[in-house]
Design a protein around this motif. Structure first.
Motif, mmCIF file in Angstrom:
data_model
loop_
_atom_site.group_PDB
_atom_site.id
_atom_site.type_symbol
_atom_site.label_atom_id
_atom_site.label_comp_id
_atom_site.label_asym_id
_atom_site.label_seq_id
_atom_site.Cartn_x
_atom_site.Cartn_y
_atom_site.Cartn_z
ATOM 1 N N ALA A 88 3.236 -4.508 -6.114
ATOM 2 C CA ALA A 88 2.395 -4.609 -4.853
ATOM 3 C C ALA A 88 1.650 -5.908 -5.132
ATOM 4 O O ALA A 88 1.314 -6.415 -4.148
ATOM 5 N N GLN A 112 -5.516 -3.923 -2.003
ATOM 6 C CA GLN A 112 -3.965 -4.694 -2.081
ATOM 7 C C GLN A 112 -3.802 -5.957 -1.865
ATOM 8 O O GLN A 112 -3.332 -6.679 -2.502
ATOM 9 N N MET A 146 0.885 -1.258 0.106
ATOM 10 C CA MET A 146 -0.210 0.048 -0.008
ATOM 11 C C MET A 146 0.959 1.074 -0.122
ATOM 12 O O MET A 146 0.650 2.275 -0.498
#
Length: 660
Positions: A257, A96, A82
């Motif tokens: 991510a 996320q 994040m």
């Protein structure tokens, strides 16, 4: 005969020297030990404070501490992803964890259904996560590149629902459903430590987590892509003008991510099992957001260490106390952090605030157009249709639909509060329903226990909700951006698990308790669904007129002015609620560091006899030797760039272009 050197040997006198020599800045002194220690304390200080509080108030055996390190490390990977997305796009990615949910389920199905080797399944899952993250950025996020950051954050909430549905539908290909399935470890073996049994999955999480964090650090600090991401985080447009491929870098960030999310979900699936509904739940999302707040959203070291410390604190609380205490304690940590934190650069504060402006206000109809007969008659006809519908609906629909319509009107009242807070004030609140619930619980208690009329119950309920909003909102107003969003989100979870839990507070009405409908003002009965609908409609109309009056008053204009440009509003004498931020030099002197009289790099015609840091912050005499009587160490500098000139001293900064 004189033994001393002659005048010629001594050289020219100081007065005969080059006239520009006195204007040259003295060489800067190197950073002191205190200056080097402060960044380290800011990075690991929150984590050390949390661990100290855990050892004092919630001590636990060594095995629980190790399990907390494992769980906190997994949370740290979510928070780290994040933070990466925030540095690149300036948004909070609520999807996320969902980026790694479907790839983790795919890897599990390859192992359990097809019999693929554990390393091969991990590689396939990791590759699918990278592809999913890159595709998400190109297909969804890139379309909102010019949109306000608040809208993009809301878009990630919808994106999380889509990714969760994809992960839950994936097992249907094999006619299966996820029921907290645990991913099998690559090898067998267990051992006991501190009264807790660990297996190979725990060992993998304990070893892989720091390696992944180290890999992210190397990516950001040692690779060209990582350095470009850090450089383009503040101003994407300027980075594009300098030739940096900003969109490609954003794709790399989202792919990274997603890879972090896959590692988290896969390792967590081996320890606690794969989730069956919403990914990781709101509670784990709260822990990640708290870690982001403690790390100021961009300090990756502070974000990682704080998440690990929060994991230890969580299991320490659950070891000897109720799990319901975790969320309120996290909310208390957020409030303490907001009170203690201060923003160093007012320019950064303003930039972040402008990035989170939701949208421009809708302009009213021009006066020439509003005077047209078609427009005037159209308004009256629309008003007549609304009044007729409100009068007919409760009589023609069934009882349950009438109650639903009443509930819809009540939630419209909640929407008006968001109009004032988010639309006019520019603040992001994720826990507005918590204030709504507290007011409802207090009003029900006043009605049932104290036997009060419906009117005083409504007044007391409104006062209770307003008091809770003030307690939460005042500390959050010290820092702009997502401070209020994270604080209200933590408060909403704490309200659900603790504040409005009948197990802790006996006065809170239980779900099975029936709230009596007492007369309004001692004589107006409110018993039937039609009467409830009429009452809700009347309150909504009154509140609507009140909110309209607020918008037309000075208070409403001040709210909008502070939302659009708080510095310009302060220049007109409006006091902005920013007690945690140092004032801009153009808005008046600071009680601790007076504002400079000017902000220019041009040399005055006559230099001051005793130049000080307080008087000439941007002059050529801004050096440690030119400020002998400064109350603080004056190792500062004036730096010029193509965009602005800033003067920095003792951690404070005054931007030249906007503030002056």
């Amino acid at each position: 005969m004189s033994s001393g050197p002659t005048t010629a040997e001594q050289g020219p006198a100081p007065d005969a020297a080059d006239p520009t020599a006195s204007a040259l800045p003295a060489p800067e002194e190197g950073p002191s030990a205190t200056d080097r220690l402060l960044p380290a304390l800011r990075s690991v200080g929150p984590a050390l404070a949390i661990l100290l509080a855990q050892q004092i108030f919630f001590p636990a055996p060594s095995g629980i501490v190790v399990r907390g390190l494992i769980v906190g490390g997994l949370t740290a990977l979510i928070a780290l992803g994040m933070a990466l997305v925030y540095r690149a796009n300036r948004i909070i990615n609520f999807a996320q964890a969902d980026l790694g949910f479907a790839p983790a389920v795919l890897a599990y199905l390859l192992i359990d259904e097809i019999g693929v080797a554990w390393p091969v399944a991990v590689v396939v899952g990791l590759a699918s996560a990278v592809l999913l993250g890159g595709a998400t950025e190109r297909v969804v996020i890139r379309r909102f590149f010019r949109a306000p950051r608040l809208l993009v954050t809301i878009a990630t909430i919808g994106l999380s629902q889509v990714l969760t549905a994809l992960a839950l539908l994936l097992p249907r290909l094999w006619d299966r459903r996820l029921v907290s399935d645990r991913i099998p470890p690559p090898a067998s073996g267990t051992w006991r430590f501190g009264g807790v049994v660990f297996d190979v999955n725990d060992l993998l999480a304990l070893v892989v987590t720091p390696l992944v964090v180290a890999a992210v650090v190397v990516l950001l600090r040692r690779t060209a892509a990582g350095i470009a991401v850090r450089a383009s985080a503040d101003d994407a447009d300027r980075a594009s003008l300098l030739g940096i491929p900003v969109h490609r870098l954003h794709t790399v960030v989202w792919a990274t991510a997603a890879a972090l999310a896959f590692v988290t979900l896969f390792l967590r699936g081996g320890i606690l099992g794969l989730p069956t509904g919403e990914v990781l739940g709101f509670s784990v999302l709260l822990r990640s957001l708290v870690a982001l707040m403690l790390g100021r959203l961009t300090n990756l070291v502070a974000v990682t260490t704080s998440a690990v410390a929060l994991g230890v604190l969580e299991l320490g609380i659950a070891w000897d106390h109720s799990v319901a205490l975790v969320d309120p304690i996290l909310g208390l940590i957020v409030l303490v952090a907001l009170v203690l934190q201060r923003r160093d650069a007012p320019g950064d504060d303003a930039g972040e605030a402008s990035a989170w402006r939701a949208a421009e206000e809708v302009r009213p109809i021009p006066a020439a157009l509003a005077r047209l007969p078609v427009v005037r008659w159209g308004r009256w006809i629309l008003l007549a249709v609304v009044v007729a519908a409100a009068a007919v609906v409760p009589h023609v629909v069934t009882v349950d639909r009438s109650l639903r319509a009443s509930a819809l009107l009540i939630y419209a009242l909640l929407g008006l509060s968001l109009v004032v807070l988010s639309g006019w004030g520019g603040h992001v609140s994720l826990g507005q329903v918590a204030f709504f619930a507290i007011g409802a619980a207090v009003g029900a208690w006043v009605t049932n226990t104290q036997g009060a009329d419906l009117f005083p119950s409504l007044v007391v309920a409104a006062a209770a909700g307003a008091l809770a909003a003030v307690v939460i909102g005042v500390p959050a107003s010290r820092i702009r951006g997502l401070a209020l969003a994270v604080t209200t989100f933590a408060f909403s979870l704490a309200t659900t698990s603790y504040l409005l839990n009948p197990e802790f507070f006996e006065w809170v009405p239980d779900r099975g308790d029936r709230i009596q409908r007492r007369p309004l003002l001692g004589g107006l009965e409110v018993f039937t669904p039609t009467e409830v609908f009429v009452l809700a409609l009347a309150v909504l109309v009154l509140v609507g007129f009140g909110v309209r009056g607020i918008r037309a008053s000075r208070t409403g204009r001040v709210l909008v002015a502070l939302r659009d440009n708080d510095r310009a509003a302060q220049a007109y004498g409006v006091g902005a609620p920013r007690p945690g931020s140092p004032p801009s030099p153009s808005l008046g002197p600071s009680p601790r560091w007076p504002a400079p009289s000017s902000c220019t790099t041009s040399r005055p015609s006559t230099p001051p006899r005793t130049p000080r840091c307080r008087t000439w912050p941007c002059s050529p005499w801004w050096s440690s030797k030119a400020c002998p009587r400064s109350p603080a160490p004056c190792s500062a500098r004036c730096s010029s760039s193509a965009r602005s000139t800033s003067c920095r001293a003792s951690g404070r900064s005054w931007p030249r272009a906007s503030a002056c």
